[in-house]
Motif scaffolding. Structure first.
Motif, PDB file in Angstrom:
ATOM      1  N   VAL A 162       0.818  -1.218   0.000  1.00 52.69           N
ATOM      2  CA  VAL A 162       0.000   0.000   0.000  1.00 52.69           C
ATOM      3  C   VAL A 162       0.847   1.262   0.000  1.00 52.69           C
ATOM      4  CG1 VAL A 162      -1.983  -1.133   1.074  1.00 52.69           C
ATOM      5  CG2 VAL A 162      -0.245  -0.077   2.523  1.00 52.69           C
ATOM      6  N   SER A 163       2.125   1.128   0.338  1.00 56.62           N
ATOM      7  CA  SER A 163       3.087   2.224   0.219  1.00 56.62           C
ATOM      8  C   SER A 163       4.458   1.572   0.173  1.00 56.62           C
ATOM      9  CB  SER A 163       2.975   3.201   1.397  1.00 56.62           C
ATOM     10  OG  SER A 163       3.611   2.674   2.543  1.00 56.62           O
ATOM     11  N   PRO A 164       5.518   2.309  -0.158  1.00 56.50           N
ATOM     12  CA  PRO A 164       6.837   1.659  -0.264  1.00 56.50           C
ATOM     13  C   PRO A 164       7.254   0.880   0.968  1.00 56.50           C
ATOM     14  CG  PRO A 164       6.908   3.856  -1.236  1.00 56.50           C
ATOM     15  CD  PRO A 164       5.569   3.725  -0.580  1.00 56.50           C
ATOM     16  N   VAL A 189       4.874  -0.153   3.554  1.00 56.00           N
ATOM     17  CA  VAL A 189       3.729  -0.762   4.246  1.00 56.00           C
ATOM     18  C   VAL A 189       3.068  -1.810   3.358  1.00 56.00           C
ATOM     19  CG1 VAL A 189       1.474  -0.367   5.308  1.00 56.00           C
ATOM     20  CG2 VAL A 189       3.299   1.312   5.624  1.00 56.00           C
ATOM     21  N   TRP A 190       2.936  -3.014   3.912  1.00 56.76           N
ATOM     22  CA  TRP A 190       2.217  -4.111   3.247  1.00 56.76           C
ATOM     23  C   TRP A 190       0.955  -4.409   4.056  1.00 56.76           C
ATOM     24  CZ3 TRP A 190       4.995  -8.323   0.136  1.00 56.76           C
ATOM     25  CH2 TRP A 190       6.168  -7.830  -0.450  1.00 56.76           C
ATOM     26  N   ARG A 191      -0.141  -4.661   3.350  1.00 63.24           N
ATOM     27  CA  ARG A 191      -1.409  -4.992   4.010  1.00 63.24           C
ATOM     28  C   ARG A 191      -1.722  -6.470   3.793  1.00 63.24           C
ATOM     29  NH1 ARG A 191      -5.947  -0.635   3.996  1.00 63.24           N
ATOM     30  NH2 ARG A 191      -4.394   0.101   5.519  1.00 63.24           N
ATOM     31  N   PHE A 192      -1.989  -7.174   4.903  1.00 63.30           N
ATOM     32  CA  PHE A 192      -2.264  -8.605   4.858  1.00 63.30           C
ATOM     33  C   PHE A 192      -3.708  -8.864   5.276  1.00 63.30           C
ATOM     34  CE2 PHE A 192       2.251  -8.365   5.008  1.00 63.30           C
ATOM     35  CZ  PHE A 192       2.733  -9.496   4.351  1.00 63.30           C
ATOM     36  N   GLU A 234       4.700  -2.625   8.639  1.00 64.78           N
ATOM     37  CA  GLU A 234       5.555  -1.528   8.193  1.00 64.78           C
ATOM     38  C   GLU A 234       7.019  -1.932   8.349  1.00 64.78           C
ATOM     39  OE1 GLU A 234       6.405   3.244   9.006  1.00 64.78           O
ATOM     40  OE2 GLU A 234       5.006   2.125  10.293  1.00 64.78           O
ATOM     41  N   THR A 235       7.819  -1.602   7.348  1.00 64.68           N
ATOM     42  CA  THR A 235       9.251  -1.891   7.388  1.00 64.68           C
ATOM     43  C   THR A 235      10.031  -0.583   7.502  1.00 64.68           C
ATOM     44  OG1 THR A 235       9.335  -1.890   4.954  1.00 64.68           O
ATOM     45  CG2 THR A 235       9.010  -4.015   6.062  1.00 64.68           C
ATOM     46  N   HIS A 236      11.276  -0.692   7.938  1.00 67.02           N
ATOM     47  CA  HIS A 236      12.102   0.508   8.083  1.00 67.02           C
ATOM     48  C   HIS A 236      12.404   1.144   6.729  1.00 67.02           C
ATOM     49  CE1 HIS A 236      12.908   0.034  12.379  1.00 67.02           C
ATOM     50  NE2 HIS A 236      13.019  -1.258  12.162  1.00 67.02           N
ATOM     51  N   THR A 237      12.613   0.311   5.732  1.00 71.24           N
ATOM     52  CA  THR A 237      12.873   0.764   4.361  1.00 71.24           C
ATOM     53  C   THR A 237      12.068  -0.125   3.427  1.00 71.24           C
ATOM     54  OG1 THR A 237      14.757  -0.741   4.097  1.00 71.24           O
ATOM     55  CG2 THR A 237      15.232   1.479   4.947  1.00 71.24           C
TER      56      THR A 237
END
Length: 527
Positions: free
Chosen positions: A79-81, A83-86, A140-143
């Motif tokens: 959903v953003s560089p 952030v992944w939505r599961f 959410e990931t750091h990068t």
């Protein structure tokens, strides 16, 4: 859902030993060590994590071809560089009958970040896990992290309510010998439930009838019996006391085959290598005072020159090893094939010359920390290397210990010169190994960098590798990073060890290069 399968890490080996049984069966299997804990967040030991993955599950999982497939999540999207939505699977039950939802995922992420957890090192690219609704979470990931799903395999989900009720909201701290209820009891969503646990003797699992997935296996009960003695384990297999073993001594393969036992063997993703304390100003367990010889590149190169890797392959490994030029198996995603050749040849004269130049013309003495039940012929490898090193003047006092004690040494940096292995797991990708083994040790990286090697130029490559989406560019960054640490002799690579499994006729095991027995894929004849 659009899924990108992980590049095949190796040709999956299937051990198929007869017709599938139509009825429920039992399985008794063995290895040379026990799982260190039933707590899915307490350790970064790969055997333990593989074992408990038959009880607990993550949002995704690897199959026996090391391809990502859905587990507790049914789909995902970016959903953003960062952030992944599961979307979570509905209708899933824990073994105690409680329902699974987003609260359990968020709780498990929080538990991973408690002081006793060692799994957090495997999940260090994650910044946060947030609940969107009852069956949706954002990770959410750091990068930017194009291989996030590979890393998430290690986020095994626990029941929030069960953990709270049993005062197990924090991970067991094995380093401080602080246990809680989750160390010997379980409540997962996976295909098998823990029935009984007798540490170092017998662990019994029973199939979970309420598992959300359609079983491939036909097992009703599974008994695991760790048998440290190679001879006893082999005799138990031949006599029928056990049905299968995943730690088969190489010298026993002909005997097993002549007894009608089927054996399958192939290279593991794991590379075995030597590590050296490169952080302390004075080396532990050494006669060198006020200095640390391993901080000198010339000494590290001398160690490399002193090791006759072909002799180890021939005399110790019975020609069943694959000498390595890097820390990375050639079957790991992104591994630079061009660098998979020995950096320095076996050359005693060169080793002695380098030691003299470094100020050690008569060599020095150092303690060498080795497990005796963790890797294939680990003790014998250490004995062979001790003899080789002595010939150039490096005298080693061998400190050979069971895995449980040796693991504590690694995790508390109580080492000076040590043998260790890494398979790039749980990610099955080059990035995971480089982050765990070579990156400067921090709260998030370097979980297995017990020698605390540190090179800022190398560290700078890791965020780039993690974020790079273009495969060609990513592989080039990996090659540059490996070339840098290789020339700096961060560690001394030895070889990829073999996976050798065996089972009686009628048992079908799916062998993969990560050396993990996935019980949900096992079939056996009814007894």
């Amino acid at each position: 859902m659009r899924q990108t399968p992980l590049r095949r890490a190796a040709l999956a080996l299937t051990l198929c030993l007869g017709a599938h049984a139509a009825s429920a069966a039992t399985l008794t299997w063995s290895a040379n060590l026990d799982a260190l804990s039933m707590d899915p967040h307490s350790t970064n030991n790969s055997f333990t994590n593989a074992f408990v993955s038959n009880i607990y599950e993550s949002l995704v999982r690897f199959n026996d071809k090391l391809q990502i497939e859905p587990a507790l999540a049914t789909s995902w999207k970016v959903v953003s560089p960062t952030v992944w939505r599961f979307t979570l699977r509905q209708g899933v039950k824990f073994h105690n009958g409680e329902s699974f939802d987003a609260d359990d995922v968020v709780f498990s992420w929080q538990r991973v970040n408690t002081p006793g957890s060692l799994v957090k090192g495997n999940l260090s690219d994650l910044k946060d896990v947030r609940k969107v609704d009852a069956f949706t979470v954002d990770v959410e990931t750091h990068t930017p992290m194009p291989i996030l799903t590979n890393e998430l395999v290690q986020l095994l989900v626990m029941d929030k309510g069960w953990s709270e009720a049993n005062r197990a909201t924090e991970a067991s701290d094995l380093q401080k010998q602080k246990e809680n209820h989750a160390n010997r009891n379980t409540n997962g969503t996976g295909p098998f439930m823990l029935k009984s646990r007798d540490v170092d003797t017998r662990t019994v699992l029973t199939a979970f009838a309420g598992w959300w997935d359609k079983p491939v296996h036909n097992l009703s009960d599974v008994t695991f019996m760790p048998i440290k003695s190679d001879a006893t384990r082999t005799s138990s297999l031949i006599s029928g006391n056990i049905d299968a073993a995943v730690s088969v001594p190489l010298q026993d393969v002909p005997r097993l085959q002549s007894s009608g036992i089927e054996v399958v063997q192939g290279p593991e993703l794991r590379t075995i290598f030597l590590g050296m304390d490169q952080q302390r100003d004075e080396l532990l367990y050494s006669d060198v005072k006020g200095k640390n010889p391993f901080k000198d590149l010339r000494v590290r190169k001398a160690v490399y020159h002193a090791i006759d890797i072909e002799a180890i392959k021939r005399s110790v490994m019975r020609n069943a090893s694959w000498p390595s030029g890097t820390l990375l198996s050639p079957y790991l995603n992104g591994s630079p094939a061009a660098l998979n050749k020995r950096l320095l040849p076996y050359d005693q004269a060169a080793a002695k010359k380098l030691l003299a130049e470094a100020g050690y013309p008569n060599g020095f003495t150092v303690g060498m920390q080795c497990p005796n039940d963790r890797y294939v012929y680990d003790e014998a490898i250490c004995l062979a290397m001790s003899s080789m090193l002595a010939r150039v003047g490096i005298k080693t006092n061998l400190m050979i210990e069971p895995t449980a004690r040796w693991s504590v040494r690694l995790n508390t940096n109580d080492v000076s010169f040590y043998i260790v292995g890494h398979a790039g797991l749980p990610m099955a990708d080059s990035y995971g190994l480089l982050k765990d083994v070579v990156h400067t040790r921090t709260q998030r990286e370097g979980a297995l960098n017990a020698g605390r090697y540190s090179n800022p130029k190398f560290d700078a490559y890791l965020p780039q590798i993690a974020a790079e989406i273009d495969p060609a560019k990513r592989n080039r960054l990996i090659e540059e990073a490996v070339a840098l640490e290789r020339e700096d002799v961060s560690h001394v690579p030895l070889h990829q060890q073999p996976i050798t499994w065996a089972a009686r006729k009628g048992v079908s095991l799916a062998q993969a290069p990560d050396n993990q027995l996935r019980l949900w894929l096992v079939r056996a004849p009814a007894k």
